[in-house]
Write an enzyme that holds these catalytic residues in place. Structure first.
Site, PDB file in Angstrom:
ATOM      1  N   LYS A 127      -0.194  56.979  51.494  1.00 50.87           N
ATOM      2  CA  LYS A 127      -0.774  57.203  52.823  1.00 50.87           C
ATOM      3  C   LYS A 127      -1.536  58.516  52.865  1.00 50.87           C
ATOM      4  CE  LYS A 127       2.022  54.519  56.001  1.00 50.87           C
ATOM      5  NZ  LYS A 127       2.841  54.564  57.208  1.00 50.87           N
ATOM      6  N   LYS A 215       0.663  45.217  46.787  1.00 53.98           N
ATOM      7  CA  LYS A 215       1.293  44.453  47.870  1.00 53.98           C
ATOM      8  C   LYS A 215       0.284  44.097  48.970  1.00 53.98           C
ATOM      9  CE  LYS A 215       2.712  48.092  50.989  1.00 53.98           C
ATOM     10  NZ  LYS A 215       3.552  48.539  52.041  1.00 53.98           N
ATOM     11  N   LYS A 218      -1.042  45.759  55.632  1.00 52.22           N
ATOM     12  CA  LYS A 218      -1.603  45.733  56.987  1.00 52.22           C
ATOM     13  C   LYS A 218      -2.905  46.510  57.096  1.00 52.22           C
ATOM     14  CE  LYS A 218       2.703  46.491  59.492  1.00 52.22           C
ATOM     15  NZ  LYS A 218       3.407  47.621  60.119  1.00 52.22           N
TER      16      LYS A 218
HETATM   17  P1  TYM Z   1       6.191  48.038  58.003  1.00 53.13           P
HETATM   18  O1  TYM Z   1       5.835  47.971  59.437  1.00 53.13           O
HETATM   19  O2  TYM Z   1       5.165  48.569  57.051  1.00 53.13           O
HETATM   20  O3  TYM Z   1       6.614  46.611  57.478  1.00 53.13           O
HETATM   21  C1  TYM Z   1       7.536  45.814  58.195  1.00 53.13           C
HETATM   22  C2  TYM Z   1       8.409  45.040  57.243  1.00 53.13           C
HETATM   23  O4  TYM Z   1       7.598  44.199  56.404  1.00 53.13           O
HETATM   24  C3  TYM Z   1       7.929  44.418  55.035  1.00 53.13           C
HETATM   25  N1  TYM Z   1       6.705  44.248  54.230  1.00 53.13           N
HETATM   26  C4  TYM Z   1       6.600  43.386  53.228  1.00 53.13           C
HETATM   27  N2  TYM Z   1       7.467  42.529  52.686  1.00 53.13           N
HETATM   28  C5  TYM Z   1       7.038  41.766  51.650  1.00 53.13           C
HETATM   29  N3  TYM Z   1       5.772  41.843  51.145  1.00 53.13           N
HETATM   30  C6  TYM Z   1       4.868  42.693  51.666  1.00 53.13           C
HETATM   31  N4  TYM Z   1       3.648  42.767  51.170  1.00 53.13           N
HETATM   32  C7  TYM Z   1       5.265  43.520  52.747  1.00 53.13           C
HETATM   33  N5  TYM Z   1       4.640  44.480  53.478  1.00 53.13           N
HETATM   34  C8  TYM Z   1       5.545  44.918  54.370  1.00 53.13           C
HETATM   35  C9  TYM Z   1       8.424  45.855  54.980  1.00 53.13           C
HETATM   36  O5  TYM Z   1       9.215  46.089  53.855  1.00 53.13           O
HETATM   37  C10 TYM Z   1       9.201  45.958  56.279  1.00 53.13           C
HETATM   38  O6  TYM Z   1      10.501  45.450  56.119  1.00 53.13           O
HETATM   39  N6  TYM Z   1       9.080  52.058  57.777  1.00 53.13           N
HETATM   40  C11 TYM Z   1       9.039  50.676  58.106  1.00 53.13           C
HETATM   41  C12 TYM Z   1       9.503  50.351  59.495  1.00 53.13           C
HETATM   42  C13 TYM Z   1      10.807  50.976  59.879  1.00 53.13           C
HETATM   43  C14 TYM Z   1      12.086  50.463  59.588  1.00 53.13           C
HETATM   44  C15 TYM Z   1      12.988  51.373  60.199  1.00 53.13           C
HETATM   45  C16 TYM Z   1      12.545  49.374  58.858  1.00 53.13           C
HETATM   46  C17 TYM Z   1      10.962  52.086  60.624  1.00 53.13           C
HETATM   47  N7  TYM Z   1      12.280  52.354  60.826  1.00 53.13           N
HETATM   48  C18 TYM Z   1      14.365  51.198  60.082  1.00 53.13           C
HETATM   49  C19 TYM Z   1      13.932  49.197  58.750  1.00 53.13           C
HETATM   50  C20 TYM Z   1      14.820  50.095  59.371  1.00 53.13           C
HETATM   51  C21 TYM Z   1       7.628  50.160  57.967  1.00 53.13           C
HETATM   52  O7  TYM Z   1       6.678  50.887  58.067  1.00 53.13           O
HETATM   53  O8  TYM Z   1       7.550  48.824  57.816  1.00 53.13           O
END
Ligand code: TYM
Length: 347
Positions: A127, A215, A218
């Site tokens: 990032k 991966k 978004k």
């Molecule tokens: P975020 O918003 O980037 O992604 C949300 C969830 O989607 C999963 N993910 C994926 N899984 C499989 N393949 C992919 N290409 C892929 N891209 C994203 C992520 O692993 C995630 O589970 N930091 C976290 C959000 C967060 C969070 C938390 C999660 C904040 N506090 C506490 C669990 C517990 C995030 O940015 O996810």
């Protein structure tokens, strides 16, 4: 790495249900990777676990966001949870910024986290590079990107979370959460539950359709990288048609065919057909037929999903989120009070 699939224990043994907590940041284009890697597992786990799911808006602002867009996306993410099958009888939904305890605990954990630990986080490096355009120029990188995993640790630890269902990209953040929980417990006495990740093999890391070595993301520059959950049928067909494939022409599920493995994983997870069966089904057939069918499998999932999303009004969803916040507020307050007492704050 280990793919952990420990299920939540049920109360048949007299033990209380395990608590799970997870969230999605309301930023960028929420895609099938987010659904298959995380949300699909939440839907499954909510039957057996005490489930809390959060729209983590405070995480979204680590990079500049348009305020109106952030407000819209926050509600949209909650609609995605509900349209995916999150059931309010079994799960609680809320918006992170509605519970200020997340920010308070995050500050406290900042004082025990180490700069070296934060700077080793892969997501920070990615990032920061995205923000500055150059990994060697860190001066203008917002601090929030740097210590974002501490806020994530606060999210998890605040609710005595035992299991965190996420995609593989979040594993490092769960590990740092475990480190911070253990460090705090050691210094101030047993306070936090040390959580486990829950990651399933096939959905753990859905790769970019335009580059199966990275991966699905978004914030990808090209929309050919992902299938967004609000893509139209035409978008889906166009993107799958253009998806990168491997050399050769057979449909096989093998490590040396990363693009195909990824497409078969998506097919398998959305159709509940094992990869081996899909291989068999397309024996002697080419990419064109496989891709046409894959697009239809995705569309078959997306149509009812999008219909459910469209049926939800913003007002209703906001009401659900506000009620959810009232439900979790006492849990967060109790835990933060316990932490404050332990570290010597006067209550
Ligand atoms: P975020 O918003 O980037 O992604 C949300 C969830 O989607 C999963 N993910 C994926 N899984 C499989 N393949 C992919 N290409 C892929 N891209 C994203 C992520 O692993 C995630 O589970 N930091 C976290 C959000 C967060 C969070 C938390 C999660 C904040 N506090 C506490 C669990 C517990 C995030 O940015 O996810």
């Amino acid at each position: 790495m280990a793919f952990i699939s420990n299920r939540c224990q049920n109360s048949t043994t007299g033990m209380s249900k395990q608590r799970i907590f997870s969230g999605v940041a309301p930023s960028g284009n929420i895609h099938i990777g987010n659904y298959l890697g995380a949300i699909k597992n939440w839907v499954k786990l909510q039957d057996e676990c005490d489930s809390i799911f959060c729209v983590v808006d405070m995480h979204a602002i680590t990079l500049p966001r348009d305020p109106e867009e952030l407000r819209k996306k926050t509600i949209e993410v909650a609609k995605i949870y509900l349209a995916s099958g999150i059931d309010l009888e079994k799960s609680t939904l809320f918006i992170q910024s509605h519970i200020p305890e997340h920010a308070e605990l995050s500050w406290i954990l900042n004082t025990i986290a180490r700069t070296g630990e934060m700077s080793r986080m892969t997501q920070f490096k990615d990032k920061a590079e995205l923000h500055s355009g150059n990994s060697s120029t860190m001066e203008s990188v917002p601090l929030g990107i740097f210590n974002y995993p501490v806020l994530m640790a606060a999210d998890i630890l605040l609710y005595d979370t035992q299991v965190v269902p996420v995609g593989k990209d979040q594993l490092q953040h769960i590990e740092i959460t475990r480190t911070l929980a253990n460090r705090f417990n050691k210094r101030f006495g047993n306070t936090f539950i040390v959580p486990e990740p829950y990651i399933t093999k096939e959905g753990a890391n859905i790769m970019g359709l335009d580059d199966p070595t990275k991966k699905m993301s978004k914030s990808a520059k090209s929309d050919y990288n992902y299938i967004a959950l609000n893509d139209s049928e035409e978008d889906v067909r166009r993107k799958i048609k253009k998806a990168v494939t491997d050399s050769g022409s057979e449909i096989v599920y093998r490590d040396d065919k990363p693009a195909l493995m990824n497409l078969i994983n998506i097919y398998s997870l959305l159709s509940d057909k094992p990869a081996k069966e899909i291989e068999k089904q397309y024996k002697g057939k080419g990419y064109a037929e496989f891709k046409t069918d894959l697009a239809e499998v995705i569309i078959k999932f997306m149509n009812p999903f999008q219909e459910k999303m469209n049926d939800l009004s913003d007002e209703k969803v906001l009401e659900i989120l506000r009620e959810g916040a009232e439900k979790v507020r006492p849990i967060a307050k109790n835990k933060l009070d316990e932490v404050k007492k332990k570290i010597g704050f006067v209550l």
